[in-house]
Design an enzyme around this catalytic site. Sequence first.
Site, PDB file in Angstrom:
ATOM      1  N   LYS A  13       0.833  -1.222   0.000  1.00 40.65           N
ATOM      2  CA  LYS A  13       0.000   0.000   0.000  1.00 40.65           C
ATOM      3  C   LYS A  13       0.860   1.261   0.000  1.00 40.65           C
ATOM      4  O   LYS A  13       0.609   2.182  -0.759  1.00 40.65           O
ATOM      5  CB  LYS A  13      -0.924   0.050   1.229  1.00 40.65           C
ATOM      6  N   ARG A  88      -9.366   1.607   8.976  1.00 33.90           N
ATOM      7  CA  ARG A  88      -8.915   0.247   9.251  1.00 33.90           C
ATOM      8  C   ARG A  88      -9.981  -0.553   9.973  1.00 33.90           C
ATOM      9  O   ARG A  88      -9.738  -1.714  10.330  1.00 33.90           O
ATOM     10  CB  ARG A  88      -7.654   0.296  10.094  1.00 33.90           C
ATOM     11  N   ARG A 127      11.502  -7.140   5.065  1.00 29.41           N
ATOM     12  CA  ARG A 127      11.464  -5.698   4.805  1.00 29.41           C
ATOM     13  C   ARG A 127      12.473  -4.949   5.688  1.00 29.41           C
ATOM     14  O   ARG A 127      12.564  -5.205   6.887  1.00 29.41           O
ATOM     15  CB  ARG A 127      10.032  -5.225   5.108  1.00 29.41           C
ATOM     16  N   ARG A 160      11.510  -2.592  11.123  1.00 31.11           N
ATOM     17  CA  ARG A 160      10.469  -1.986  11.970  1.00 31.11           C
ATOM     18  C   ARG A 160      10.122  -2.958  13.098  1.00 31.11           C
ATOM     19  O   ARG A 160      10.019  -4.151  12.874  1.00 31.11           O
ATOM     20  CB  ARG A 160       9.213  -1.718  11.126  1.00 31.11           C
ATOM     21  N   ARG A 171      -0.749  -8.533  13.519  1.00 34.96           N
ATOM     22  CA  ARG A 171      -1.247  -7.549  12.549  1.00 34.96           C
ATOM     23  C   ARG A 171      -2.162  -8.217  11.513  1.00 34.96           C
ATOM     24  O   ARG A 171      -3.165  -7.650  11.098  1.00 34.96           O
ATOM     25  CB  ARG A 171      -0.077  -6.847  11.850  1.00 34.96           C
TER      26      ARG A 171
HETATM   27  P1  AMP Z   1       1.017   0.722   8.640  1.00 36.45           P
HETATM   28  O1  AMP Z   1       2.246   1.486   8.393  1.00 36.45           O
HETATM   29  O2  AMP Z   1      -0.167   1.230   7.854  1.00 36.45           O
HETATM   30  O3  AMP Z   1       1.189  -0.779   8.506  1.00 36.45           O
HETATM   31  O4  AMP Z   1       0.611   0.975  10.183  1.00 36.45           O
HETATM   32  C1  AMP Z   1       1.474   0.585  11.238  1.00 36.45           C
HETATM   33  C2  AMP Z   1       0.698   0.563  12.538  1.00 36.45           C
HETATM   34  O5  AMP Z   1       0.192   1.882  12.822  1.00 36.45           O
HETATM   35  C3  AMP Z   1      -0.519  -0.337  12.590  1.00 36.45           C
HETATM   36  O6  AMP Z   1      -0.182  -1.688  12.849  1.00 36.45           O
HETATM   37  C4  AMP Z   1      -1.321   0.301  13.720  1.00 36.45           C
HETATM   38  O7  AMP Z   1      -0.764  -0.015  14.977  1.00 36.45           O
HETATM   39  C5  AMP Z   1      -1.076   1.792  13.465  1.00 36.45           C
HETATM   40  N1  AMP Z   1      -2.103   2.331  12.548  1.00 36.45           N
HETATM   41  C6  AMP Z   1      -1.924   2.786  11.285  1.00 36.45           C
HETATM   42  N2  AMP Z   1      -3.089   3.204  10.753  1.00 36.45           N
HETATM   43  C7  AMP Z   1      -4.032   3.015  11.711  1.00 36.45           C
HETATM   44  C8  AMP Z   1      -5.429   3.223  11.775  1.00 36.45           C
HETATM   45  N3  AMP Z   1      -6.124   3.709  10.727  1.00 36.45           N
HETATM   46  N4  AMP Z   1      -6.063   2.931  12.938  1.00 36.45           N
HETATM   47  C9  AMP Z   1      -5.400   2.450  14.006  1.00 36.45           C
HETATM   48  N5  AMP Z   1      -4.090   2.196  14.002  1.00 36.45           N
HETATM   49  C10 AMP Z   1      -3.400   2.462  12.870  1.00 36.45           C
END
Ligand code: AMP
Length: 218
Positions: A13, A88, A127, A160, A171
């Site tokens: 994404k 989400r 990654r 990360r 996740r």
């Molecule tokens: P990402 O980089 O999109 O994979 O997001 C990394 C982490 O950030 C996720 O596993 C959540 O802990 C938090 N996060 C990102 N977007 C959201 C969201 N819309 N709602 C809640 N937590 C989020």
Amino acid sequence: MRVVLVGPPGAGKGTQAQIIAERLAIPKVSTGDIFRANISGDTALGQRAKAYMDKGDLVPDEVTNAMVRDRLAEDDAKNGFLLDGFPRNVQQAETLDTMLSDLATELNAVLELVVDEDEVVRRLEGRRTCRKCGHVHHLDYDPPKTEGVCDVCGGELFQRDDDRPETIRRRLEVYREQTAPLVDFYDRRGLLVRIDAIGAVEDVTRRAVKALGVGEAS
Ligand code: AMP
């Protein structure tokens, strides 16, 4: 154009959002990136979000929704945006509806990146992200020329915290339980377009651009 990207963690994404947003000249709004920037800057928001992110859980809706509301109200989002990682869950999707109707606008499309779970785990485990510029390498698919060093800016590559195996499992569980229902939610409203997100980055972008009906030159 106002677009939401959905797909499991590791679907690409962030990578696709960056490319498509540049092509459409709209900002990419990534909640994960905003949280990570707050963690790097050691802000109160960052400290609060980190505890959830490290476990692979969602940051509470009230925190996330308020952050997105502020971001979408900024000037550069007036003519469109590409949301990466938000909404989400269904509650966030409903809040997004309210935010957009307050701004007298609505979504044009929701693009789902479809990737099976085995592939997602392979992608996330390998990654490595650059501390300095955020560029993402992969140990097998896109290894850096020098181990531990970003090809783009020479910054240090790191894994990360949430790309470690236990957190990846959590996740994916969160995705299945909370985020996947959004696919139906948006499909029922006729907004969903889905593409196969396996293959070279350029091929996936081509499919995305075609599915969104924005053409190569847009
Ligand atoms: P990402 O980089 O999109 O994979 O997001 C990394 C982490 O950030 C996720 O596993 C959540 O802990 C938090 N996060 C990102 N977007 C959201 C969201 N819309 N709602 C809640 N937590 C989020």
